[in-house]
Write an enzyme that holds these catalytic residues in place. Sequence first.
Site, PDB file in Angstrom:
ATOM      1  N   CYS A 114       0.976  -1.314   0.120  1.00  0.00           N
ATOM      2  CA  CYS A 114      -0.009   0.019  -0.099  1.00  0.00           C
ATOM      3  C   CYS A 114       1.100   1.109   0.091  1.00  0.00           C
ATOM      4  CB  CYS A 114      -0.904  -0.198   1.256  1.00  0.00           C
ATOM      5  SG  CYS A 114      -1.999  -1.669   1.451  1.00  0.00           S
ATOM      6  N   HIS A 256      -2.978   6.621   3.310  1.00  0.00           N
ATOM      7  CA  HIS A 256      -3.541   5.893   2.230  1.00  0.00           C
ATOM      8  C   HIS A 256      -4.843   5.465   3.270  1.00  0.00           C
ATOM      9  CE1 HIS A 256      -3.504   2.166   1.301  1.00  0.00           C
ATOM     10  NE2 HIS A 256      -3.874   1.214   2.654  1.00  0.00           N
ATOM     11  N   ASN A 286     -10.064  -0.135   0.231  1.00  0.00           N
ATOM     12  CA  ASN A 286      -9.056   0.261   0.483  1.00  0.00           C
ATOM     13  C   ASN A 286      -8.557  -0.436  -0.886  1.00  0.00           C
ATOM     14  OD1 ASN A 286      -6.446  -0.620   0.697  1.00  0.00           O
ATOM     15  ND2 ASN A 286      -6.162  -1.355   2.197  1.00  0.00           N
TER      16      ASN A 286
HETATM   17  O1  UT7 Z   1      -3.121  -0.866   4.034  1.00  0.00           O
HETATM   18  C1  UT7 Z   1      -3.594  -1.660   5.247  1.00  0.00           C
HETATM   19  C2  UT7 Z   1      -4.560  -2.797   5.714  1.00  0.00           C
HETATM   20  N1  UT7 Z   1      -5.269  -2.864   6.588  1.00  0.00           N
HETATM   21  C3  UT7 Z   1      -5.146  -1.869   7.418  1.00  0.00           C
HETATM   22  O2  UT7 Z   1      -4.874  -0.944   7.819  1.00  0.00           O
HETATM   23  C4  UT7 Z   1      -6.101  -2.864   8.067  1.00  0.00           C
HETATM   24  C5  UT7 Z   1      -6.455  -2.551  10.403  1.00  0.00           C
HETATM   25  N2  UT7 Z   1      -7.234  -3.148  11.186  1.00  0.00           N
HETATM   26  C6  UT7 Z   1      -8.183  -2.403  10.882  1.00  0.00           C
HETATM   27  O3  UT7 Z   1      -8.992  -1.567  10.090  1.00  0.00           O
HETATM   28  C7  UT7 Z   1      -9.486  -3.169  11.387  1.00  0.00           C
HETATM   29  O4  UT7 Z   1      -8.844  -4.135  12.677  1.00  0.00           O
HETATM   30  C8  UT7 Z   1     -10.047  -4.613  10.914  1.00  0.00           C
HETATM   31  C9  UT7 Z   1     -11.547  -3.380  10.514  1.00  0.00           C
HETATM   32  C10 UT7 Z   1     -10.310  -4.958  10.064  1.00  0.00           C
HETATM   33  C11 UT7 Z   1     -10.703  -5.266  12.166  1.00  0.00           C
HETATM   34  O5  UT7 Z   1     -11.523  -4.385  13.010  1.00  0.00           O
HETATM   35  P1  UT7 Z   1     -11.725  -4.129  14.583  1.00  0.00           P
HETATM   36  O6  UT7 Z   1     -11.582  -3.257  15.374  1.00  0.00           O
HETATM   37  O7  UT7 Z   1      -9.866  -3.900  14.427  1.00  0.00           O
HETATM   38  O8  UT7 Z   1     -12.158  -5.366  15.319  1.00  0.00           O
HETATM   39  P2  UT7 Z   1     -11.284  -6.970  15.750  1.00  0.00           P
HETATM   40  O9  UT7 Z   1      -9.891  -7.516  14.373  1.00  0.00           O
HETATM   41  O10 UT7 Z   1     -11.086  -6.627  16.805  1.00  0.00           O
HETATM   42  O11 UT7 Z   1     -12.527  -7.934  16.041  1.00  0.00           O
HETATM   43  C12 UT7 Z   1     -13.677  -7.954  16.875  1.00  0.00           C
HETATM   44  C13 UT7 Z   1     -14.811  -9.272  16.474  1.00  0.00           C
HETATM   45  C14 UT7 Z   1     -14.195  -9.840  16.252  1.00  0.00           C
HETATM   46  O12 UT7 Z   1     -15.117 -11.596  16.195  1.00  0.00           O
HETATM   47  P3  UT7 Z   1     -14.869 -11.824  18.509  1.00  0.00           P
HETATM   48  O13 UT7 Z   1     -13.312 -12.589  18.154  1.00  0.00           O
HETATM   49  O14 UT7 Z   1     -15.028 -10.794  19.329  1.00  0.00           O
HETATM   50  O15 UT7 Z   1     -15.634 -12.292  18.583  1.00  0.00           O
HETATM   51  C15 UT7 Z   1     -13.871 -10.547  14.944  1.00  0.00           C
HETATM   52  O16 UT7 Z   1     -14.463 -11.933  14.869  1.00  0.00           O
HETATM   53  O17 UT7 Z   1     -15.363  -8.137  15.715  1.00  0.00           O
HETATM   54  C16 UT7 Z   1     -15.066  -9.519  14.216  1.00  0.00           C
HETATM   55  N3  UT7 Z   1     -15.144  -9.389  13.094  1.00  0.00           N
HETATM   56  C17 UT7 Z   1     -16.926  -8.939  12.728  1.00  0.00           C
HETATM   57  N4  UT7 Z   1     -17.767  -8.836  12.543  1.00  0.00           N
HETATM   58  C18 UT7 Z   1     -18.532  -8.052  11.640  1.00  0.00           C
HETATM   59  C19 UT7 Z   1     -13.486  -9.243  12.193  1.00  0.00           C
HETATM   60  N5  UT7 Z   1     -14.837  -8.600  11.900  1.00  0.00           N
HETATM   61  C20 UT7 Z   1     -15.509  -8.429  11.483  1.00  0.00           C
HETATM   62  C21 UT7 Z   1     -16.994  -7.971   9.960  1.00  0.00           C
HETATM   63  N6  UT7 Z   1     -18.036  -8.130  10.597  1.00  0.00           N
HETATM   64  N7  UT7 Z   1     -16.832  -7.357   8.942  1.00  0.00           N
END
Ligand code: UT7
Length: 330
Positions: A114, A256, A286
């Site tokens: 990215c 980004h 993204n």
């Molecule tokens: O170019 C660089 C690329 N990437 C990034 O910059 C990504 C950076 N990270 C993020 O944007 C965020 O970490 C995410 C959007 C990917 C995830 O958000 P988060 O607030 O950090 O959620 P998390 O990973 O802590 O997950 C919290 C909960 C989990 O469930 P449990 O374990 O608490 O039951 C996940 O499984 O949210 C769940 N979860 C979802 N729920 C509904 C993860 N993805 C989803 C989803 N819908 N799409």
Amino acid sequence: MKARISGLGHALGEQETHNHYFVDLGLETSDEWITERTGIKSRYIASEETSTSDLATKAAQHCIQNASIDKSNIDLIIVATSTPDYLSFPSTACLVQEKLKLGPIGAFDLSAACSGFSFALSTARSFIESNMYKNILVIGADCLSKITNFEDRGTCILFADGAGAALVTQTVEGETGGIIDSSLHSDGSKAELLMIPKGGSKYPLNTSITDEKSHYITMDGKGVFKSAISIVIPAIKSMLNKHNLNINDLSYLVCHQANKRILDKIANSIGLDKDKLVVNVTKYGNTSAATIPIALSELNEEKKLQKGDLILLAGFGAGFTWGLNLIEWS
Ligand code: UT7
């Protein structure tokens, strides 16, 4: 002699895709969750027939038109991408060269995930400042949908397809502005935060890899989120300090576009006015190396860029990589 951006263009995948698409796919997610945790409402996904070189070529054509340059004056093409049309070779840049019907100029791909556009822009700047070339087409292009596992709700809601192009031109005697400074960084100890684990030379593709879907993107979302913030904020401050600039001197910060929460945290932490923070992740998701040039191209189309504006570009992504370019718009 300096390098300046003299034209911009962009292109998006054909299919506008809203958050409910993922619910319809049967994933346990919702428009509310995606909106609240990422800010994303829609993104554009390329059709089955469309590849990265197609979007890169469209963006380049738009850019050439915007720059009003005779394409025979282009000296070099750099395509920043993590989703080349073909694994390894030929490069996507060569395919773009052929599609644009350009002569036998140099054309190569650059891989910095990215951060790719930031790295490619700095590379073009160096070629121009060393007087090797006068006009370089710099393209950030990715079709992330083609390497995304649509059963993984933690990644598929984020990634999308697009391309952005900038013509980077040598300034003429007496001309002010241009790319003032660049800084490029990497930290390979964070490689596993965001990767395609298999299908490369370490684990060549076979049917068990495709069965377990480890040839698709895997991501430690929280780890990437924290790293992005902890790395980009000091890098921005350091660039501003180096040039004795105050945050209020900036006209725009173009980061980004990965997650609106990351952008808001960066802006809050450095005290940037909300209207100077460029945000389009909400509509485009993204698109990896394409996010920064798409955002610049949109600002340009909306006639929001004025001569003398100071613009800071900040890319970050897998590797881990991050790169900044400070520009005085001319
Ligand atoms: O170019 C660089 C690329 N990437 C990034 O910059 C990504 C950076 N990270 C993020 O944007 C965020 O970490 C995410 C959007 C990917 C995830 O958000 P988060 O607030 O950090 O959620 P998390 O990973 O802590 O997950 C919290 C909960 C989990 O469930 P449990 O374990 O608490 O039951 C996940 O499984 O949210 C769940 N979860 C979802 N729920 C509904 C993860 N993805 C989803 C989803 N819908 N799409």
